[in-house]
Write an enzyme that holds these catalytic residues in place. Structure first.
Site, short mmCIF file in Angstrom:
data_model
loop_
_atom_site.label_atom_id
_atom_site.label_comp_id
_atom_site.label_asym_id
_atom_site.label_seq_id
_atom_site.Cartn_x
_atom_site.Cartn_y
_atom_site.Cartn_z
N GLU A 178 -19.70 -56.83 -10.22
CA GLU A 178 -20.54 -58.00 -9.96
C GLU A 178 -19.98 -59.32 -10.49
OE1 GLU A 178 -23.27 -58.13 -8.16
OE2 GLU A 178 -23.35 -56.00 -7.73
N SER A 210 -37.18 -32.46 26.73
CA SER A 210 -37.77 -32.92 27.99
C SER A 210 -38.65 -34.16 27.85
CB SER A 210 -38.59 -31.79 28.62
OG SER A 210 -37.72 -30.80 29.12
#
Length: 863
Positions: free
Chosen positions: A112, A384
């Protein structure tokens, strides 16, 4: 004269030389002027910039130590405005600087802010790199925030990427560095940074993810935690293990680059599976008493995708679409143990507002607490349920097909060059069927034929407008055998468009975010788009109504509610789906095993999605007005001759059994009207004879073949019988002109009737009666024993035919009766109905429309 010429020549030369000498002087003067102008502009820009900076800095908030050390709380609200959850108020593991392990600090700084102990609030070296990146890719594309700036941003400022916020952030970072020691600032960052969900600080995260104290963490665990703040939810190893491992390895590389660990240590840590030492879910201590943690998962993920993952640090109000009463119904349904066969099978469900696409409720899995959200993250093939999306919807949209369009269900191969056969689940073919029948019976061959008729590209584009994005045009996609996989949220979004007049809205849970000032708002509602015509949406809906009454979704039917829906099962019944909707709500439900174990039975396995749909839709619709789906003016309802191809209007002369009321896109109604009377002649010369030797009755008859072009198919004869005037029941069906019955009761009178049938067209009956003589009683010489009494009321069973006939399936399909008197789904108003097609003795397999056939072969075989 010559002296004058010489004099003029010298003067000209002198003048030219003078001009040469003056040109460099003018050029240098121009450069100097440009330079001075640039300096002036730069000075003015600097003064202006400093002035703007000073102006922004003057309006910056004051440093507040309480806010510096504790995260701001944000509120998440239900759709009704009630408070759902408050972030940042949970118990935290606060860690003092002297208790932070050196390796943990090294990992954080390497990732960082590697120059943390050298700068004074801003890192100008890093800032230069970020400026170049922003120049190339746009403002805000890359940040250069130091730990000091991150502490300021998470304590006082919004997360907007604006010059004002950046100026105030820089000014306050300098002030922070002037008033606090570096170790104090690092301690602030360490304890208040958002790690994931509602977990703040590294000490809390160590306990949450690993159940360990900080000094007990291994190197790879330290690196994983250090990588979380960049994307707290995106790098969560429970939810996104692949992304978490990739980020962890980047942190390890940075630690090695900055000489915090050796290469051997880096490679050894990178080789470890990121999930290998995570605290198991069953051992994880809950950090919150919130009863619906799945809703937090959905909200935090949506914020992350919008680039607002850490906005919960800003003290904002997040307005959601969730309904707490609906969520309670979902939780009760999904955690009901009686619908499951074992403890391993899983399920998921998503409830949307049909009109807005807002997520009303979510079931992320059985007894969900945290981790994998099955409704959002478990993506599977759709089976389906994709047929309305990829075949029949596009056929109406682009080809103007009617719901009565005739498609032949017959042996058919994929157009893949390999002649791969398309198989129906029952390995049978129904012959000519309407598009309506093909959909509610979930026949595979008609779906593939329709997909090909529309065109693969057009059908795929239609699906993409509904959020079902496919990367290829494989014809097996028409049966749900796609390479792409989808969640219940995705499927619900697609089906909601059918119920919303063709308008698609991406599913979402956040409507807006109100900033800390109470006035500024961020609108997060996605824009709605028209995905299809109103006519397409309604005609698909009308066909899907019949799934509940005549098709594969009877188990999900709800009496008195106008609903439409579709079942789906993937290859080998690995996944079971149900998607359905009313005008108010749309639900998509899934059931299956996480390891993709096939499901073998209907109850407590394949029926799980239908159980969830029926229970949840009933519950959320109770005591609430649910309007019926309204037929738009762009759709016409016409009575046609059943299975006429091309479709023809039916006149009064056509028998009722040959008529159907079907839907047409306005302007595509057939003009030809059938006027001839369509009749099927009755059998004749029916005879019955008794064979005493075989104790059997033989029936024989004759029949004249139909000559009308409207009558297609083979004639079938339906034989009924009664004994001694009892109830007349059907005993056999055959295509022959004779039938034998065995095991005849002597002394009884038999009445037989024969009816000719082609599809739904039936002839008048012809009957005959035969009395079978009783056997002569033999009386012995000695005194006979007393015979037992017979029960005169005992019912006699009519004889059963031999193998020439077939026993009808009593539970067989009765077809689409137009739903006129249906106490459940009201279906098509005024429809004469479709009583089905029995050409091949079709067996309806409820809920297993594309699942595993009896021989366990693959129904959705992919070319």
């Amino acid at each position: 004269m010559s002296d004058q010429i010489h004099s003029r020549t010298e003067r000209r030369r002198a003048q030219q030389q003078n001009n040469k000498n003056q040109k460099p002087k003018n050029k240098k003067g121009l450069i100097k002027k440009i330079f001075l102008a640039l300096v002036a502009i730069g000075f003015i820009g600097l003064i202006s910039g400093l002035g703007l900076f000073a102006f922004y800095a003057s309006s910056a908030p004051k440093l507040d130590e309480e806010l510096l050390r504790d995260p701001l709380s944000s509120e998440i609200l239900y759709a009704n405005g009630e408070l759902m959850y408050t972030t940042g108020v949970q118990k935290r593991e606060y860690v003092n600087y002297e208790d932070i392990p050196k390796q943990m600090e090294d990992a954080i700084l390497a990732t960082e802010d590697v120059r943390f102990y050298k700068h004074h609030g801003m890192d100008f070296y890093r800032l230069g790199g970020a400026v170049l990146a922003n120049f190339k890719r746009g403002f805000g594309s890359e940040g250069a925030s130091t730990l000091s700036q991150q502490v300021i941003k998470n304590s006082f400022l919004t997360h907007d990427k604006t010059l004002k916020r950046k100026a105030q952030e820089a000014w306050l970072a300098f002030q922070l560095e002037r008033n606090y020691e570096k170790e104090e600032i690092f301690e602030m960052y360490f304890n208040k940074i958002l790690m994931s969900g509602n977990q703040y600080g590294f000490g809390t995260a160590a306990d949450y993810f690993y159940g360990k104290k900080l000094d007990e963490l291994e190197l790879h665990e330290v690196a994983m935690l250090a990588g979380l703040p960049q994307s707290p939810n995106g790098h969560n190893p429970y939810k996104n293990p692949e992304r978490a491992e990739k980020r962890r390895n980047v942190v390890l590389s940075l630690m090695h680059q900055h000489k915090k660990i050796t290469k051997a240590e880096m490679e050894a840590a990178q080789a470890i599976d990121v999930t290998s030492t995570l605290l198991p879910e069953e051992h994880r201590v809950a950090k919150s008493n919130f009863k619906y943690p799945v809703l937090l998962d959905v909200v935090f993920n949506e914020l992350e995708e919008a680039g607002l993952g850490d906005i919960v640090n800003d003290g904002v109000q997040i307005h959601t679409t969730f309904d707490p009463s609906a969520q309670h119904i979902v939780e009760e349904a999904i955690n009901n143990p009686t619908i499951y066969i074992d403890d391993k099978i899983q399920s998921a469900i998503t409830v949307l507002d049909t009109k807005t696409g807002g997520i009303v409720a979510v079931g992320g899995g059985r007894n969900y607490t945290t981790g994998l959200n099955f409704a959002r993250q478990e993506k599977r093939q759709l089976g389906s349920t994709i047929k309305p999306i990829l075949s029949y919807g596009p056929a109406i949209e682009y080809l103007n097909w009617s719901t009565g369009q005739v498609i032949k269900d017959e042996p058919y191969n994929y157009n893949d060059g390999k002649k791969t056969p398309v198989r129906n689940v029952d390995r049978k073919y129904m012959g000519p069927v309407t598009m309506r029948e093909a959909l509610y019976h979930s026949r595979n061959v008609p779906a593939v034929k329709t997909f090909e008729a529309v065109g693969r590209s057009e059908a795929t584009n239609f699906a993409g407008k509904l959020g079902i994005t496919l990367n290829d045009h494989n014809p097996s996609n028409a049966l749900g055998g796609t390479r792409n996989e989808f969640s219940t949220i995705d499927l619900a979004g697609a089906y909601a468009a059918f119920g919303n007049n063709g308008v698609y809205t991406e599913p979402h849970s956040i409507t807006k975010i109100v900033m800390r000032d109470g006035k500024t708002e961020k609108n997060l509602k996605p824009k709605s788009t028209v995905a299809m015509k109103e006519s397409t949406a309604y005609m698909v809906t009308d066909m899907l109504r019949d799934v509940f009454t005549n098709g594969t979704g009877k188990h999900a039917n709800i009496s008195g509610l106008d609903i439409a829906g579709k079942t789906g099962t993937t290859d080998n019944a690995v996944d079971s789906w149900f998607a359905g909707y009313s005008t108010n709500y749309t639900i998509a439900a899934w059931g299956g095993y996480q390891d993709r174990t096939p499901m073998k039975q209907m109850q407590q396995q394949r029926y799980i999605p239908q159980d969830l749909f029926r229970t949840v839709m009933s519950g959320i619709s109770a005591n609430k007005q649910t309007p019926r789906f309204q037929k738009p003016s762009s759709v016409e309802e016409v009575e046609v001759v059943y299975l006429s191809d091309p479709l023809m209007k039916a006149s009064p002369a056509v028998p009722a059994s040959m008529k159907r009321t079907e839907l047409f896109v306005k302007g595509s109604v057939p003009k030809e009207v059938v006027k001839e009377e369509v009749l099927l002649k009755a059998p004749f010369n029916l005879s019955a004879s008794f064979d005493e030797g075989n104790n059997s009755i033989t029936l024989a008859w004759e029949h004249e073949s139909p000559d009308s072009e409207l009558i297609e198919g083979d004639v079938e004869f339906i034989i009924s019988a009664n004994i001694d005037g009892g109830e007349q029941i059907e005993v056999a069906r055959t295509n022959e002109f004779a039938l034998a019955f065995s095991d005849v009761n002597r002394g009884s009178t038999y009445t037989f009737s024969v009816v000719a049938s082609v599809g739904e067209l039936k002839s008048d009956a012809i009957s005959t009666t035969l009395k079978v003589d009783g056997e002569e009683e033999v009386i012995p010489e000695e005194e006979p024993e007393e015979e037992p009494e017979t029960n005169p009321d005992e019912e006699k069973t009519p004889p059963q035919g031999d193998t020439n006939g077939e026993t009808p399936d009593e539970g067989g399909n009765q077809g689409n009766n137009g739903n006129n008197d249906n106490s459940g789904n009201n279906g098509n108003n005024g429809s004469q109905g479709n009583t089905g097609n029995n050409n091949e003795g079709h067996r309806e397999d409820e809920g297993s429309d594309t699942g595993t056939p009896p021989d366990d072969e693959n129904d959705n075989e992919q070319p």
